[in-house]
Design an enzyme around this catalytic site. Sequence first.
Site, PDB file in Angstrom:
ATOM      1  N   GLU A 158     -18.225 -56.403   2.300  1.00  0.00           N
ATOM      2  CA  GLU A 158     -19.165 -55.331   1.962  1.00  0.00           C
ATOM      3  C   GLU A 158     -20.165 -55.190   3.108  1.00  0.00           C
ATOM      4  O   GLU A 158     -20.899 -56.128   3.426  1.00  0.00           O
ATOM      5  CB  GLU A 158     -19.897 -55.653   0.655  1.00  0.00           C
ATOM      6  CG  GLU A 158     -18.982 -55.829  -0.552  1.00  0.00           C
ATOM      7  CD  GLU A 158     -18.434 -54.530  -1.092  1.00  0.00           C
ATOM      8  OE1 GLU A 158     -18.948 -53.459  -0.694  1.00  0.00           O
ATOM      9  OE2 GLU A 158     -17.506 -54.574  -1.918  1.00  0.00           O
ATOM     10  N   GLU A 172     -16.767 -44.754   0.640  1.00  0.00           N
ATOM     11  CA  GLU A 172     -17.339 -45.884   1.383  1.00  0.00           C
ATOM     12  C   GLU A 172     -17.088 -45.643   2.869  1.00  0.00           C
ATOM     13  O   GLU A 172     -16.135 -46.146   3.459  1.00  0.00           O
ATOM     14  CB  GLU A 172     -16.748 -47.187   0.854  1.00  0.00           C
ATOM     15  CG  GLU A 172     -17.111 -47.397  -0.619  1.00  0.00           C
ATOM     16  CD  GLU A 172     -16.497 -48.641  -1.242  1.00  0.00           C
ATOM     17  OE1 GLU A 172     -15.844 -49.416  -0.517  1.00  0.00           O
ATOM     18  OE2 GLU A 172     -16.680 -48.845  -2.458  1.00  0.00           O
ATOM     19  N   HIS A 198     -11.747 -47.135  -1.196  1.00  0.00           N
ATOM     20  CA  HIS A 198     -12.603 -46.252  -1.991  1.00  0.00           C
ATOM     21  C   HIS A 198     -13.095 -45.134  -1.069  1.00  0.00           C
ATOM     22  O   HIS A 198     -13.681 -45.397  -0.013  1.00  0.00           O
ATOM     23  CB  HIS A 198     -13.786 -47.023  -2.578  1.00  0.00           C
ATOM     24  CG  HIS A 198     -13.372 -48.102  -3.530  1.00  0.00           C
ATOM     25  ND1 HIS A 198     -13.888 -49.382  -3.492  1.00  0.00           N
ATOM     26  CD2 HIS A 198     -12.462 -48.101  -4.534  1.00  0.00           C
ATOM     27  CE1 HIS A 198     -13.332 -50.109  -4.442  1.00  0.00           C
ATOM     28  NE2 HIS A 198     -12.464 -49.357  -5.090  1.00  0.00           N
ATOM     29  N   HIS A 237     -15.541 -52.506   2.969  1.00  0.00           N
ATOM     30  CA  HIS A 237     -16.116 -51.661   1.922  1.00  0.00           C
ATOM     31  C   HIS A 237     -17.608 -51.480   2.164  1.00  0.00           C
ATOM     32  O   HIS A 237     -18.201 -52.134   3.021  1.00  0.00           O
ATOM     33  CB  HIS A 237     -15.924 -52.315   0.543  1.00  0.00           C
ATOM     34  CG  HIS A 237     -14.505 -52.395   0.091  1.00  0.00           C
ATOM     35  ND1 HIS A 237     -13.967 -51.531  -0.845  1.00  0.00           N
ATOM     36  CD2 HIS A 237     -13.502 -53.242   0.445  1.00  0.00           C
ATOM     37  CE1 HIS A 237     -12.691 -51.848  -1.044  1.00  0.00           C
ATOM     38  NE2 HIS A 237     -12.390 -52.880  -0.272  1.00  0.00           N
TER      39      HIS A 237
END
Length: 344
Positions: free
Chosen positions: A224, A66, A63, A160
């Site tokens: 994450e 990010e 993405h 991410h």
Amino acid sequence: MLQALLDSKDFLALTLAHPEQFDGEFSFSLGDHTQVEVWDTGVIVFEPAQNEGKDVVLSCGVHGNETAPIELCNGLIKQLLQQKIIAKQRTLFLIGNPLAINNGTRIIDENMNRLFSGEHSNPPGLVNPERVRAKKLEAYIDRFYTAVADGRQRIHYDLHTAMRASKHEKFAIYPYRPGRAFSGEQIMFLAASGVDTVLFHHEPTTTFSYFSSERYGADAFTIELGKVYPMGQNDMTRFIATHEMFMRLITAKPLELDAFDADKVNLYQVCRVINKHFDDFEFTFATDVENFRSFPKGFVLAREGGQEIKVEHEFESVVFPNAKVPIGNRTVICLIPAVNADVR
């Protein structure tokens, strides 16, 4: 391109200057210890002359907005190119979506992290940049893992950052792996990296980490690392532990991990995924609710098509709520505390 990289040691800058592709592959040596191969824009491999038996993939930028993982990976690549650290494990870095990074957006046309395990080529086919790139990334993973004999440990950390605040700042999703125990060593590696929360997924998905786990038996995770910020605005002091452990992994320095202890980490089990079926889907809670917010049994989480969607367990925590996804896509993951997980 070769000379530009040798001069700058900045692989991210070279990638973003040529976001669609490089004009062919190139390679070079770092002293007598490492062969560097550049396969494509955002794709660089470090092959140690003598390696310690692990094949490590670090991917970021699937993405485009990010940015912290992108800066983290580029920093490691720069240290390797400057020979400030020397790889002792085969290592592949993937900068996933250069077009979206240049655009400063999460996607160009479609969420790339729903396009792996061949989903990129299902109807409507290779119709946008994310689908084309996902197919290429799968091929690079295959090339990397299958270039050496079986029996080596395969690792893939897909990095991410999240769009919202979180009760647990850093957390990892452990892909569904039927018939295989979860690795206590990997969970403690993540904890040492500052990632003290792990979600055990309950079904196959089309994410990048599931692809590597299911297809190649890799110890793979979607990780994450905090919240989304613009490039250059990340507080990189928040990633000191992550950088240190990744560096130790790549350079084969002692990891010095604690034995697995469930009391030292937060373990959750995915109990269900709620998909969107109607355009009128809406959550009942605030749009800025933090990840891991817990709701009691009977609480109405969402409404759509005249129906209420309620909490089914005593308590359920939510992560990644997003009502604005296309019909058929995931709106939220619901979690319960993990009990009796097969961790070894």
